[in-house]
Design an enzyme around this catalytic site. Structure first.
Site, PDB file in Angstrom:
ATOM      1  N   HIS A   1       0.795  -1.218   0.000  1.00 20.33           N
ATOM      2  CA  HIS A   1       0.000   0.000   0.000  1.00 20.33           C
ATOM      3  C   HIS A   1       0.830   1.272   0.000  1.00 20.33           C
ATOM      4  O   HIS A   1       0.385   2.323  -0.396  1.00 20.33           O
ATOM      5  CB  HIS A   1      -0.959   0.003   1.181  1.00 20.33           C
ATOM      6  CG  HIS A   1      -0.270  -0.240   2.475  1.00 20.33           C
ATOM      7  ND1 HIS A   1      -0.049  -1.510   2.964  1.00 20.33           N
ATOM      8  CD2 HIS A   1       0.289   0.590   3.347  1.00 20.33           C
ATOM      9  CE1 HIS A   1       0.601  -1.423   4.098  1.00 20.33           C
ATOM     10  NE2 HIS A   1       0.822  -0.166   4.357  1.00 20.33           N
ATOM     11  N   ASP A  18     -10.584 -20.595  -8.860  1.00 19.50           N
ATOM     12  CA  ASP A  18     -10.355 -22.033  -9.092  1.00 19.50           C
ATOM     13  C   ASP A  18     -10.271 -22.823  -7.791  1.00 19.50           C
ATOM     14  O   ASP A  18     -10.368 -24.047  -7.792  1.00 19.50           O
ATOM     15  CB  ASP A  18      -9.056 -22.215  -9.900  1.00 19.50           C
ATOM     16  CG  ASP A  18      -7.853 -21.600  -9.201  1.00 19.50           C
ATOM     17  OD1 ASP A  18      -7.021 -22.342  -8.671  1.00 19.50           O
ATOM     18  OD2 ASP A  18      -7.756 -20.346  -9.165  1.00 19.50           O
TER      19      ASP A  18
END
Ligand code: GTP
Ligand code: MG
Length: 454
Positions: free
Chosen positions: A83, A136
């Site tokens: 960040h 997935d």
């Protein structure tokens, strides 16, 4: 020639959620696999032309009725290792990033640094979409390479869909507790009030088409054409990173969001003491992938670069430049450029005799984010500056403390506290709160201040 440039799209999120692999999938390259420990080392910038997106996303473009309706030339994606990098994408009154992709792990929801990224995105007012990655991993999910999510979800067994809905529901709840309305992108009614969530897999490529199309839609709707118009004038940009490179000296990695930067240009940027003037000796950009012969042969030297672009500057006088500093090429008066940069930097810092806390951070970008965040939390700031806490900071905090004990504190973000300063603070009753996650530093300060009052 003035024209519309691609929106700069920054990819943010918690460690290991799949930011780099997702971008990698988008580019169809294997950059993630070349990185030591799979951790992003540099601010990677990659251009993805719209034509390629349309070919890749084909049938989905028609299903979402987007054919012929996209006018952005593509995207410039910026990968970030954390960040702090997003904070340094600052420019006066906002962010260099036009849009953001907040990546979360669909199986674990929003984590610490994801939350931090989200806070910063909101503080800077950047429109964003959420990629709920690792699709997935949903139990029972049947994958097919690069299939759009909308088509994939129609082909799943009910229990896999139920699992998916449960995870997305959790994420929606989590966001709603933060005051953010979000929904699976195909259920969003109003993009002005709801944040779209796009399930993706960086491993199978599922949902990547959806992500690109949703991002294009959001970009066109929420980023103005005016903002995306580039001029032919001198370069304007922001410094992301400064380092020593063997054989080159001090280099600065910068993002140019407007104008043209040329070899030989004089540039003005800033350090701890104020504006710094430097001369561009070389400009280095990553080689296009098809020109790269081996992983070592990654860069090439150019005479000029045009916005929007990420470039490494080799220059004379770059020592001491601090990330998050503006960088402008001088055309005409050097004095005026120095004055403009000086004013911009002064606006990031705070020097007052009002009561309030002292804020210290490692870069201009993190300092600005910190001040923004403190304002939003209604915490007054007496003094804000870049660098580690110093004797002066302790003195200022002690002065504030005399008027209100709760303001006798130094909030130190991403900086080390010298032992002698720590000692001095202790003997003056000044609290130092240190950390690498902004909202946690603020939370810890508030807890301390509340305990004082109790
Ligand atoms: P940092 O740059 O360190 O913050 O991480 P990152 O967000 O860039 O994550 P990265 O792309 O390096 O992926 C981290 C790990 O998660 C790697 O082992 C990837 O193979 C794995 N991964 C990423 N995306 C997916 C995904 O969609 N599915 C699965 N199963 N694994 C993924
Ligand atoms: Mg990464």
């Amino acid at each position: 020639m003035a024209g519309i440039r691609s929106p700069i799209a920054v990819v943010v999120g918690h460690v290991d959620v799949g930011k780099t692999l997702l971008l990698d999938k988008i580019r169809g390259t294997a950059v993630a696999y070349r990185e030591p420990g799979m951790i992003t080392q540099h601010i990677g910038m990659s251009f993805v032309p719209w034509g390629a997106v349309e070919r890749f996303a084909g049938p989905l473009v028609d299903r979402l009725r987007l054919r012929g309706r996209i006018w952005i030339p593509g995207f410039l994606f910026i990968d970030t290792p954390g960040h702090a990098a997003f904070s340094n994408l600052r420019k006066r009154g906002g962010s260099v990033a036009d849009v953001a992709v907040l990546v979360v792990d669909i199986t674990s929801g929003l984590e610490e640094q994801g939350l931090e990224s989200l806070n910063l995105i909101r503080a800077r007012g950047v429109p964003f979409v959420i990629a709920a990655n690792k699709l997935d991993r949903i139990y029972g999910w049947q994958s097919e390479e690069n299939r759009p999510f909308l088509f994939a979800v129609e082909r799943q067994e009910w229990h896999a869909v139920a699992q998916l809905e449960e995870q997305i529901g959790r994420l929606i709840d989590q966001l709603s507790r933060l005051g953010i309305e979000a929904d699976r992108y195909d259920r969003v009614r109003d993009f002005a009030t709801q944040v779209p969530i796009v399930p993706t897999s960086a491993v199978t490529g599922e949902g990547v088409a959806d992500l690109l199309l949703v991002l294009a839609g959001v970009s066109q709707r929420f980023v103005s054409k005016e903002r995306l118009t580039v001029r032919d004038g001198p370069a304007r940009g922001v410094v992301m990173e400064v380092k020593e490179e063997r054989g080159l000296g001090t280099v600065a990695d910068v993002i140019i969001y407007d104008g043209v930067l040329r070899r030989g240009d004089t540039v003005v940027t800033a350090g701890l003491q104020g504006p710094i003037t430097a001369k561009v000796k070389m400009l280095i950009v990553p080689k296009p992938l098809d020109e790269m012969r081996d992983p070592e042969d990654r860069y090439k030297y150019v005479d000029e670069v045009r916005a929007a672009v990420g470039v490494r500057i080799v220059g004379e006088g770059l020592e001491g430049v601090v990330p998050g500093a503006p960088i402008v090429a001088v055309e005409g008066s050097l004095e005026e450029a120095v004055k403009a940069v000086g004013e911009e930097i002064a606006a990031v810092k705070i020097e007052s005799d009002k009561e309030g806390v002292v804020a210290k951070a490692d870069t201009f970008g993190t300092l600005e984010s910190m001040v923004l965040f403190l304002r939003q939390s209604n915490i007054p700031v007496r003094r804000a500056d870049v660098g580690p806490p110093s004797h002066k900071d302790v003195v200022e905090a002690a002065l504030s403390r005399r008027r209100d004990p709760a303001y006798g504190a130094i909030l130190a973000f991403n900086v080390r506290v010298p032992p002698e300063v720590e000692k001095e603070a202790q003997s003056s009753g000044v609290k130092i709160v240190r950390g690498e996650i902004l909202y946690k530093v603020v939370d810890e300060y508030l807890r301390w201040a509340n305990e004082l009052k109790a």
